[in-house]
Design an enzyme around this catalytic site. Structure first.
Site, PDB file in Angstrom:
ATOM      1  N   ASP A 387       0.845  -1.201   0.000  1.00 33.76           N
ATOM      2  CA  ASP A 387       0.000   0.000   0.000  1.00 33.76           C
ATOM      3  C   ASP A 387       0.882   1.254   0.000  1.00 33.76           C
ATOM      4  O   ASP A 387       2.102   1.165   0.184  1.00 33.76           O
ATOM      5  CB  ASP A 387      -0.902  -0.045   1.241  1.00 33.76           C
ATOM      6  CG  ASP A 387      -1.975   1.031   1.197  1.00 33.76           C
ATOM      7  OD1 ASP A 387      -2.320   1.483   0.096  1.00 33.76           O
ATOM      8  OD2 ASP A 387      -2.465   1.415   2.280  1.00 33.76           O
ATOM      9  N   GLU A 390       2.503   4.956  -4.086  1.00 29.94           N
ATOM     10  CA  GLU A 390       2.450   5.870  -5.264  1.00 29.94           C
ATOM     11  C   GLU A 390       3.760   6.599  -5.492  1.00 29.94           C
ATOM     12  O   GLU A 390       4.038   6.925  -6.652  1.00 29.94           O
ATOM     13  CB  GLU A 390       1.294   6.857  -5.080  1.00 29.94           C
ATOM     14  CG  GLU A 390      -0.072   6.224  -5.196  1.00 29.94           C
ATOM     15  CD  GLU A 390      -0.410   5.286  -4.043  1.00 29.94           C
ATOM     16  OE1 GLU A 390       0.070   5.544  -2.925  1.00 29.94           O
ATOM     17  OE2 GLU A 390      -1.105   4.303  -4.289  1.00 29.94           O
ATOM     18  N   ASP A 458      -9.132   3.730  -2.170  1.00 29.24           N
ATOM     19  CA  ASP A 458     -10.086   4.163  -1.149  1.00 29.24           C
ATOM     20  C   ASP A 458     -11.373   4.724  -1.752  1.00 29.24           C
ATOM     21  O   ASP A 458     -11.534   5.935  -1.915  1.00 29.24           O
ATOM     22  CB  ASP A 458      -9.430   5.217  -0.245  1.00 29.24           C
ATOM     23  CG  ASP A 458      -8.228   4.645   0.482  1.00 29.24           C
ATOM     24  OD1 ASP A 458      -8.045   3.406   0.455  1.00 29.24           O
ATOM     25  OD2 ASP A 458      -7.463   5.440   1.070  1.00 29.24           O
TER      26      ASP A 458
HETATM   27  C1  GLC Z   1      -4.802   3.278   2.771  1.00 30.21           C
HETATM   28  C2  GLC Z   1      -5.299   2.071   1.996  1.00 30.21           C
HETATM   29  C3  GLC Z   1      -6.359   1.362   2.794  1.00 30.21           C
HETATM   30  C4  GLC Z   1      -5.802   0.983   4.159  1.00 30.21           C
HETATM   31  C5  GLC Z   1      -5.272   2.213   4.876  1.00 30.21           C
HETATM   32  C6  GLC Z   1      -4.584   1.859   6.187  1.00 30.21           C
HETATM   33  O1  GLC Z   1      -5.806   4.216   2.870  1.00 30.21           O
HETATM   34  O2  GLC Z   1      -5.769   2.414   0.730  1.00 30.21           O
HETATM   35  O3  GLC Z   1      -6.836   0.235   2.108  1.00 30.21           O
HETATM   36  O4  GLC Z   1      -6.790   0.357   4.922  1.00 30.21           O
HETATM   37  O5  GLC Z   1      -4.358   2.895   4.062  1.00 30.21           O
HETATM   38  O6  GLC Z   1      -3.511   1.024   5.975  1.00 30.21           O
END
Ligand code: GLC
Length: 752
Positions: A387, A390, A458
């Site tokens: 995650d 980017e 998200d």
């Molecule tokens: C980001 C991710 C999400 C995750 C969050 C906490 O917003 O896109 O899926 O739950 O981080 O890690």
């Protein structure tokens, strides 16, 4: 800023498999990769180190070309490229001379500073599809887009850019098709006739070369096969990753994770995967566990395994600045982090507070990162969720002078996430020693299908986001991706029970089926919605498990051909205008035989466009003729799904997880039709790479209405099917009862 034009060709030569064309300003090189793939690269400053993050194939050594007075003509069995010399322009035609795609005769390619742009002729009836995870309609004509991987939290259904970069689109006009992949990692731009008063389309980037692969195959399936030949195809995913996945930010302790898993089993709601989001870590330090809330990770995972659950854990790139953290110290000592130009380490804040960021562009760093997963694999984690890659940091605006080796942020931003996923994939694959890892990433660049599944980030708990998510899945399927998910239920906000139920039913027809929600949002497990809704959710999850033999065979198709499991109708019904209609553009084929019509949670009836052929409503077998809009009912218990006449859909009886042996019966459902059809059934052990050495079970199942027969071809491969009995289940046939046969590896025929 000056406009620098490409100008006229001064010399044309052939060198080492490339046509080399020089102008006063620049140089263009042309390579042939296959009869349907030609690459053009135009540069002011050719680098001999010709490398790509996306492309894995090499050009052919030779091709046919001739120099005419004002043109150079390059021909393959499928294509003709006419290069006009004065000024230099590149125009693509079919072998028999029909225009496929041409430079805008006036402007072609030129530069403004480092920014390089290619202007192209726009055909009156031209449509554009593709670019992967992009807002807007299926037909992107009249829209413009930017590729700049962004942590698009709180995005709406029109936000651009989002998280991923796929600079690949397909153009459709005059009954013809072509694909164009612009392999440039800089911030890039695509304008499909949006701002040019319908005069032309254009694309380009802030830096780098005008480097594109033109794919002239006819038919979208063939274009996808070419694109994924060029950029690689996915491997067979672990079967367990195709089951139901329960996620949340976060299950805060081992006890909570185990309770949720236990409840699935107690309630007999099938599921395969539990997730740990960021709170399993000690202070958000990657590759650590919070020993207070997760005191015994191995013990927890063993208990999960005993209940047939696998665990996926999240990892983010940011490494916390903390003298007592070995990853941090090693990274600093070995110069593994991104820097400022003066050599200082770049610092930004994410979940752990102040962090440094691994330089995933460096192979040694990727190796180091990959090996670090032992902290997760040792206790038994088999899935790795990448995650914030980017890369994301609070404030969102990482300075452009941040360096990754000798490259600056603007050149690498769009590939950073992909390189993190690559490091994660290679590292965990090695450590898991023969078991398939499951990798999931938020940021991506073209070619990511070789390493990872993706999800769309998200989203929000609204009907419009649910439909938007489906458009994203459909579009991502045009970029070599097949294992794609959205946060079912919506990440931000709280869905109504009805939306949760509806989204879950669509989720059972989503390649990756994951329920996820943000911190502070309502609990989302299937039993949070009252008994009546729990029963519907359970039934839809059961439907997913029944479909797994069909779904797994669908992924085999992705592995073999690059065709996605969820397919926009534009793939198979390209010439049918209705599939581009905004009222029907969310519809998709799920595998070869099923059409799904997403519908909002508050509707109990919906207009569905059924393309040519006959269709049967799944469940009732009510029959419809295609090439028309039909009004159908859609109570929350019954998402509109249709089987195509002649469809062959292998299913199984419900199991509680993919680890369960089941009853050994493969149910081959067939819907009557007037045309013959065939389906490639595929099975393997679902967890290892033995399939790459022949340990699979594959056979063609065909339906022949003339012979009134279903023909099971000879089994290929050495794997013994887990189904010892095959039952044919007839739909729309008169007086045909279920027929049962032994699952022989020899060919056999069942007549009706
Ligand atoms: C980001 C991710 C999400 C995750 C969050 C906490 O917003 O896109 O899926 O739950 O981080 O890690």
């Amino acid at each position: 800023m000056q406009l620098e034009i490409l100008g006229n060709a001064n010399t044309v030569t052939y060198q080492n498999g490339a046509l080399v064309i020089k102008t006063a300003q620049a140089e263009a090189r042309v390579w042939v990769y296959s009869p349907t793939i030609i690459r053009v690269c135009i540069s002011k400053n050719f680098s001999e180190a010709d490398s790509s993050f996306a492309v894995i194939e090499k050009p052919l050594d030779d091709f046919t070309w001739r120099h005419l007075s004002e043109q150079v003509e390059l021909t393959t069995a499928a294509l003709k490229l006419i290069v006009n010399i004065n000024p230099l322009r590149f125009n693509f035609y079919t072998a028999d001379g029909k225009p496929l795609s041409e430079d805008d005769a006036r402007f072609g390619t030129n530069w403004q500073g480092e920014r390089v742009i290619n202007y192209r002729k726009l055909y009156p009836d031209e449509k554009f599809i593709g670019l992967g995870e992009k807002a807007g309609d299926l037909n992107r004509r009249g829209c413009n887009y930017v590729n700049w991987n962004t942590d698009a939290s709180l995005h709406t259904i029109t936000t651009d850019p989002l998280y991923k970069t796929f600079p690949f689109f397909i153009g459709l006009h005059s009954g013809l098709s072509y694909g164009l992949f612009f392999d440039n990692t800089h911030k890039s731009y695509f304008d499909f006739g949006a701002t040019t008063d319908e005069q032309m389309s254009w694309f380009g980037a802030d830096g780098g070369d005008m480097n594109y692969y033109f794919i002239g195959a006819q038919g979208i399936r063939n274009i996808l096969a070419d694109y994924t030949w060029l950029t690689g195809r996915m491997e067979m995913p672990p079967l367990w990753s195709l089951g139901y996945q329960q996620c949340r930010w976060s299950y805060m302790s081992a006890g909570e994770v185990l309770d949720v898993a236990r409840t699935f089993r107690e309630k007999h709601i099938p599921a395969d995967v539990m997730y740990c989001d960021i709170d399993y870590m000690d202070g958000y330090k990657i590759f650590t566990w919070n020993r207070e809330t997760f005191p015994d990770p191995k013990g927890m995972i063993d208990e999960l395994k005993a209940m047939d659950f696998r665990l996926v854990t999240i990892v983010d790139p940011g490494i916390k600045i903390d003298e007592n953290y070995s990853e941090y110290k090693e990274g600093v000592d070995k110069h593994y982090f991104a820097t400022y130009p003066n050599g200082e380490l770049y610092t930004a804040s994410v979940w752990p507070g102040r962090c440094h960021f691994p330089d995933f562009l460096n192979e040694e760093v990727r190796e180091w990162w990959g090996a670090s997963f032992k902290a997760l694999t040792d206790p038994g984690v088999e899935g790795f969720w990448n995650d914030m890659n980017e890369p994301a940091a609070w404030g969102q605006n990482m300075p452009w002078l941040v360096k990754f080796g000798d490259k600056f942020m603007p050149e690498i931003r769009n590939v950073y996430g992909m390189q993190m996923a690559r490091a994660t994939y290679n590292g965990t694959k090695r450590i898991l020693n023969g078991k398939r890892p499951f990798i999931l990433t938020r940021a991506a660049y073209a070619g990511i299908q070789r390493y990872s599944a993706v999800w769309t980030g998200d989203n929000a708990a609204t009907d419009e986001h649910m439909l938007f998510g489906q458009r994203l899945v459909n579009s991502l399927g045009l970029t070599g991706m097949s294992l794609i998910g959205v946060d079912i239920g919506g990440f931000m906000g709280n869905p109504t029970p009805e939306l949760m139920v509806r989204w879950n039913s669509l989720g059972s027809y989503t390649p990756m089926y994951r329920n996820h929600a943000a911190l502070g949002m309502s609990m989302r497990e299937p039993w949070q919605w009252g008994d009546e809704y729990e029963q519907i959710i359970k039934k839809d999850i059961e439907q997913r498990y029944k479909l797994l033999p069909y779904i797994y065979s669908g992924f085999y198709q992705s592995v073999q051909t690059g065709l996605p499991l969820s397919r926009t109708l534009a793939i198979d019904y390209t010439q049918d205008e209705n599939v581009f209609d905004i009222n029907y553009q969310n519809q998709f084929l799920f595998g070869d035989g099923l059409l799904v019509a997403p519908v909002i949670s508050t509707a109990d009836g919906v207009d569905v466009y059924l393309p040519a052929g006959d269709w049967y409503r799944l469940g009732s077998d009510e029959k419809y003729s295609g090439s028309q809009v039909v009004k159908v009912s859609c109570p929350l218990t019954d998402l509109p799904v249709f089987a195509k006449a002649g469809a062959i859909v292998p299913m199984q009886n419900v199991v509680q997880s993919t680890n369960e042996a089941g009853d050994g019966i493969l149910l081959v459902h067939i819907w009557n039709g007037t045309e013959a059809n065939a389906f490639v059934y595929y099975e393997d052990d679902g967890t290892s790479y033995d399939y790459q050495n022949g340990a699979f079970y594959k056979r063609e199942i065909s339906f022949d209405p003339q012979k009134r027969a279903v023909i099971f071809g000879e089994v290929e491969g050495s794997f013994v099917s887990k189904y010892s009995i095959i039952k044919v289940v007839w739909h729309g046939f008169e007086n045909a009862g279920t027929i049962e046969a032994e699952n022989s590896t020899q060919p056999f025929i069942i007549t009706y």
